[in-house]
Write an enzyme that holds these catalytic residues in place. Sequence first.
Site, mmCIF file in Angstrom:
data_model
loop_
_atom_site.group_PDB
_atom_site.id
_atom_site.type_symbol
_atom_site.label_atom_id
_atom_site.label_comp_id
_atom_site.label_asym_id
_atom_site.label_seq_id
_atom_site.Cartn_x
_atom_site.Cartn_y
_atom_site.Cartn_z
ATOM 1 N N ARG A 48 49.245 44.115 110.388
ATOM 2 C CA ARG A 48 47.917 44.402 109.881
ATOM 3 C C ARG A 48 48.024 45.505 108.831
ATOM 4 O O ARG A 48 49.081 46.098 108.645
ATOM 5 C CB ARG A 48 46.970 44.819 111.021
ATOM 6 C CG ARG A 48 47.609 45.739 112.032
ATOM 7 C CD ARG A 48 46.725 46.831 112.509
ATOM 8 N NE ARG A 48 46.182 47.637 111.447
ATOM 9 C CZ ARG A 48 46.850 48.616 110.832
ATOM 10 N NH1 ARG A 48 48.096 48.884 111.140
ATOM 11 N NH2 ARG A 48 46.259 49.318 109.890
ATOM 12 N N ALA A 50 46.109 46.057 104.798
ATOM 13 C CA ALA A 50 46.036 45.181 103.623
ATOM 14 C C ALA A 50 47.364 45.047 102.870
ATOM 15 O O ALA A 50 47.811 43.917 102.599
ATOM 16 C CB ALA A 50 44.920 45.672 102.695
ATOM 17 N N ARG A 88 43.264 36.167 106.982
ATOM 18 C CA ARG A 88 42.377 37.336 106.965
ATOM 19 C C ARG A 88 41.589 37.336 105.659
ATOM 20 O O ARG A 88 42.125 37.700 104.611
ATOM 21 C CB ARG A 88 43.171 38.649 107.076
ATOM 22 C CG ARG A 88 44.019 38.832 108.321
ATOM 23 C CD ARG A 88 43.226 38.954 109.606
ATOM 24 N NE ARG A 88 42.260 40.030 109.617
ATOM 25 C CZ ARG A 88 42.531 41.306 109.913
ATOM 26 N NH1 ARG A 88 43.767 41.684 110.164
ATOM 27 N NH2 ARG A 88 41.562 42.210 109.943
ATOM 28 N N ASP A 234 40.613 47.884 102.534
ATOM 29 C CA ASP A 234 41.080 46.500 102.497
ATOM 30 C C ASP A 234 40.631 45.784 101.232
ATOM 31 O O ASP A 234 41.246 44.811 100.818
ATOM 32 C CB ASP A 234 40.577 45.752 103.727
ATOM 33 C CG ASP A 234 41.387 46.088 104.958
ATOM 34 O OD1 ASP A 234 42.242 45.266 105.333
ATOM 35 O OD2 ASP A 234 41.184 47.169 105.529
ATOM 36 N N ASN A 244 36.445 48.560 104.479
ATOM 37 C CA ASN A 244 37.517 49.109 105.305
ATOM 38 C C ASN A 244 37.149 48.886 106.766
ATOM 39 O O ASN A 244 36.066 48.372 107.081
ATOM 40 C CB ASN A 244 37.727 50.598 104.997
ATOM 41 C CG ASN A 244 39.022 51.127 105.588
ATOM 42 O OD1 ASN A 244 40.086 50.531 105.421
ATOM 43 N ND2 ASN A 244 38.953 52.236 106.296
ATOM 44 N N LYS A 245 38.029 49.282 107.658
ATOM 45 C CA LYS A 245 37.832 49.065 109.087
ATOM 46 C C LYS A 245 36.454 49.532 109.538
ATOM 47 O O LYS A 245 35.961 50.567 109.109
ATOM 48 C CB LYS A 245 38.926 49.811 109.859
ATOM 49 C CG LYS A 245 38.884 49.623 111.362
ATOM 50 C CD LYS A 245 38.962 48.155 111.757
ATOM 51 C CE LYS A 245 40.187 47.478 111.216
ATOM 52 N NZ LYS A 245 40.195 46.012 111.474
#
Length: 337
Positions: A48, A50, A88, A234, A244-245
């Site tokens: 995981r 990016a 993804r 990401d 992003n997360k």
Amino acid sequence: MKSNYFALNLRDDKFVYLNQTKLPLEEEYIETTEYERIALAIERLEIRGAPAIGCAAAYGLALALKDVPSNNADNKFEKAYQRLASTRPTAVNLFFALDDLKKIFDAAADKNNIYHLLKKRAIEIHEKDKEYCRKIGDNGLRVFKKKSGVLTHCNTGVLATGGEGTAFSVIKTAFDNGLVEHVYADETRPLLQGLRLTSFELFKNGIPFEIICDSAAASLMKSGKVDLVIVGADRIVLNGDTANKIGTYSLAVLCNYHNIPFYVAAPTTTIDRRTATGDQIIIESRQKNELLHIFNHRVAPEEYNAYNPAFDVTPAHLITGIITEEDVYFFPYNFMR
């Protein structure tokens, strides 16, 4: 303390990666030559981050053409390309890497040597990311005004990239230069990447840290212990909106309220130059079991429903600066050049 781990590599025409779902309690390295196994690893978050996803996909696409007869190369390449592209949807580096190899494939008149051409390009993508990580760390020194307390979210280190990391590279480089006093690592629910992965990397590198639950960030900021927040990305679009997360947007709002600088660190390969604003970013929705289970232990009835987006989008005006390998950019952002 010396770090002695890596996220992914190509060794003797075999792809080797550290299974991040087992960390920090077990360091399990997996070896494969199958692109389908690499695709599953990305989907399962065994791989995981990016930039790391982009590197892994490039190696997977190259390996898909190993020992494939030239008369079947087109079919095998398209099948592998589509499979890896489906893993993804939010991480732009994935598509950057796949499209880069597609250009090599399409330009090759003779497909008999195509594996070696694709492998060469995949290695170049990996090596370039290592260089980008180093430069991001160096450029990030500019955002420190004093020895600081830093808060970070999710994981942005070796485990998330091809090199030393993005936001983590900034933190590590600043620490090595005497500019980081302490790091606060958000646990990063629901999959606890901050607790499991960032803390693992901080420990490996001898950087003093504490883990906090995500909901503790506001009180920590109010206490004056956080001088700046640095996170990864990401996807960054043309106006500077950043995916992003999940939980990153919350931090940006909190920083804005408490007048704390909020920085994003990412390579320019994370900039999506075909998307104008964050409203157009596709946000991946993940299984409810990631919320209802912790380490395969059920903590809620299976019939409960759950809202589980993998990412959120932080508006550009909440981002103090974006640290890349090229420069540190400040609002208003313009990535058209």
